[in-house]
Write a protein that holds these residues in place. Structure first.
Motif, PDB file in Angstrom:
ATOM      1  N   ALA A   1       0.812  -1.212   0.000  1.00 18.93           N
ATOM      2  CA  ALA A   1       0.000   0.000   0.000  1.00 18.93           C
ATOM      3  C   ALA A   1       0.847   1.264   0.000  1.00 18.93           C
ATOM      4  CB  ALA A   1      -0.940  -0.003   1.206  1.00 18.93           C
ATOM      5  N   ASP A   2       2.095   1.159   0.449  1.00 22.90           N
ATOM      6  CA  ASP A   2       2.957   2.343   0.459  1.00 22.90           C
ATOM      7  C   ASP A   2       3.110   2.939  -0.930  1.00 22.90           C
ATOM      8  OD1 ASP A   2       3.338   2.185   3.182  1.00 22.90           O
ATOM      9  OD2 ASP A   2       5.319   1.236   3.041  1.00 22.90           O
ATOM     10  N   ARG A   3       3.011   2.127  -1.966  1.00 20.31           N
ATOM     11  CA  ARG A   3       3.189   2.664  -3.323  1.00 20.31           C
ATOM     12  C   ARG A   3       2.029   3.570  -3.756  1.00 20.31           C
ATOM     13  NH1 ARG A   3       1.143   1.035  -8.147  1.00 20.31           N
ATOM     14  NH2 ARG A   3      -0.241  -0.754  -8.189  1.00 20.31           N
ATOM     15  N   PHE A   4       0.927   3.552  -2.993  1.00 25.26           N
ATOM     16  CA  PHE A   4      -0.228   4.385  -3.305  1.00 25.26           C
ATOM     17  C   PHE A   4      -0.189   5.732  -2.573  1.00 25.26           C
ATOM     18  CE2 PHE A   4      -1.409   0.046  -4.191  1.00 25.26           C
ATOM     19  CZ  PHE A   4      -2.055   0.139  -5.410  1.00 25.26           C
TER      20      PHE A   4
ATOM     21  N   ARG B   1      -6.892   9.698   3.731  1.00 23.00           N
ATOM     22  CA  ARG B   1      -8.122   9.416   2.987  1.00 23.00           C
ATOM     23  C   ARG B   1      -7.891   9.174   1.496  1.00 23.00           C
ATOM     24  NH1 ARG B   1     -10.713  13.275   5.222  1.00 23.00           N
ATOM     25  NH2 ARG B   1     -11.143  12.092   7.090  1.00 23.00           N
ATOM     26  N   PRO B   2      -7.176  10.043   0.754  1.00 22.65           N
ATOM     27  CA  PRO B   2      -6.949   9.776  -0.680  1.00 22.65           C
ATOM     28  C   PRO B   2      -6.137   8.491  -0.900  1.00 22.65           C
ATOM     29  CG  PRO B   2      -6.357  12.051  -0.140  1.00 22.65           C
ATOM     30  CD  PRO B   2      -6.643  11.351   1.154  1.00 22.65           C
TER      31      PRO B   2
ATOM     32  N   ALA C   1      -7.372   5.215  -2.983  1.00 18.34           N
ATOM     33  CA  ALA C   1      -6.583   4.659  -4.092  1.00 18.34           C
ATOM     34  C   ALA C   1      -6.380   3.153  -3.907  1.00 18.34           C
ATOM     35  CB  ALA C   1      -5.235   5.375  -4.198  1.00 18.34           C
ATOM     36  N   ILE C   2      -6.138   2.729  -2.680  1.00 17.78           N
ATOM     37  CA  ILE C   2      -5.976   1.302  -2.396  1.00 17.78           C
ATOM     38  C   ILE C   2      -7.298   0.573  -2.648  1.00 17.78           C
ATOM     39  CG2 ILE C   2      -5.476  -0.409  -0.603  1.00 17.78           C
ATOM     40  CD1 ILE C   2      -3.760   1.895   0.726  1.00 17.78           C
TER      41      ILE C   2
ATOM     42  N   ALA D   1      -0.475  -5.296   1.534  1.00 24.08           N
ATOM     43  CA  ALA D   1       0.172  -4.946   2.804  1.00 24.08           C
ATOM     44  C   ALA D   1      -0.159  -3.493   3.095  1.00 24.08           C
ATOM     45  CB  ALA D   1       1.682  -5.152   2.703  1.00 24.08           C
ATOM     46  N   CYS D   2      -0.893  -3.256   4.175  1.00 26.26           N
ATOM     47  CA  CYS D   2      -1.394  -1.908   4.468  1.00 26.26           C
ATOM     48  C   CYS D   2      -1.584  -1.757   5.969  1.00 26.26           C
ATOM     49  CB  CYS D   2      -2.720  -1.703   3.745  1.00 26.26           C
ATOM     50  SG  CYS D   2      -3.496  -0.106   4.047  1.00 26.26           S
TER      51      CYS D   2
END
Length: 178
Positions: free
Chosen positions: A40-43, A64-65, A69-70, A87-88
């Motif tokens: 999730a870090d890539r988002f 929130r954004p 996106a995820i 992974a988030c």
């Protein structure tokens, strides 16, 4: 395997605070189940990463954004019929609600560990943008998943293989369908 063969299944969200092993366990699960793995870090927007690098905790407006996106990525996977492991951190119930969106085909895997174990892991890793100092902020923000979220809860005081085995065993035992 039940987990790999459930055509209606879409996503596992591997959650926990920084240093709990989200990315490592997601990759191990992906290899075991043959599913796509996303971090999730890539988002995150670059501004979020810059804040965290500077030791500034993100707030709900920052997140929130990123969460939307995820959720959109999970929705794309659902539309394609592709299972994904994400992974988030998903620290709050409200965040998980955005990600899961009431879909029974999306499940939470909560990696639970005590502060001292997680801090030792953070100290051991080198080049991550999330500084150790933000662990306290994450622990203060963390709302552990409740039973109505149907989480798979796994303690992280074991090897990667043992943790992965526990998760797959729970998936095979019907957790994915309950």
């Amino acid at each position: 395997m039940n987990a790999g063969g459930d055509a209606a299944f879409c996503a596992l969200i591997v959650m926990g605070v920084s240093g709990s092993g989200k990315s490592t366990i997601a990759v191990a699960l992906g290899q075991r189940l043959g599913w796509i793995v996303e971090d999730a870090d890539r988002f995150h927007a670059e501004s979020n990463i810059d804040k965290m690098r500077a030791g500034i905790a993100l707030n709900d407006d920052d997140r929130r954004p990123w969460l939307r996106a995820i959720a959109a990525e999970i929705g794309r996977r659902r539309a394609n019929g592709t299972s994904v492991i994400m992974a988030c951190s998903a620290l709050k119930r409200a965040y998980r609600d955005i990600l899961v969106q009431g879909h029974s085909d999306t499940r939470i895997v909560y990696l639970r560990g005590d502060r001292s174990l997680i801090m030792s892991r953070l100290k051991a890793r080198g080049d991550h943008f999330m500084p150790q100092a933000l662990l306290e902020s994450q622990l203060a923000t963390l709302e552990e998943p409740t039973e109505d979220e149907r989480p798979i809860v796994v303690d992280i005081d074991a090897s990667v293989d043992e943790i992965t085995d526990r998760i797959v065993t729970m998936l095979d035992a019907g957790w994915i369908l309950s």
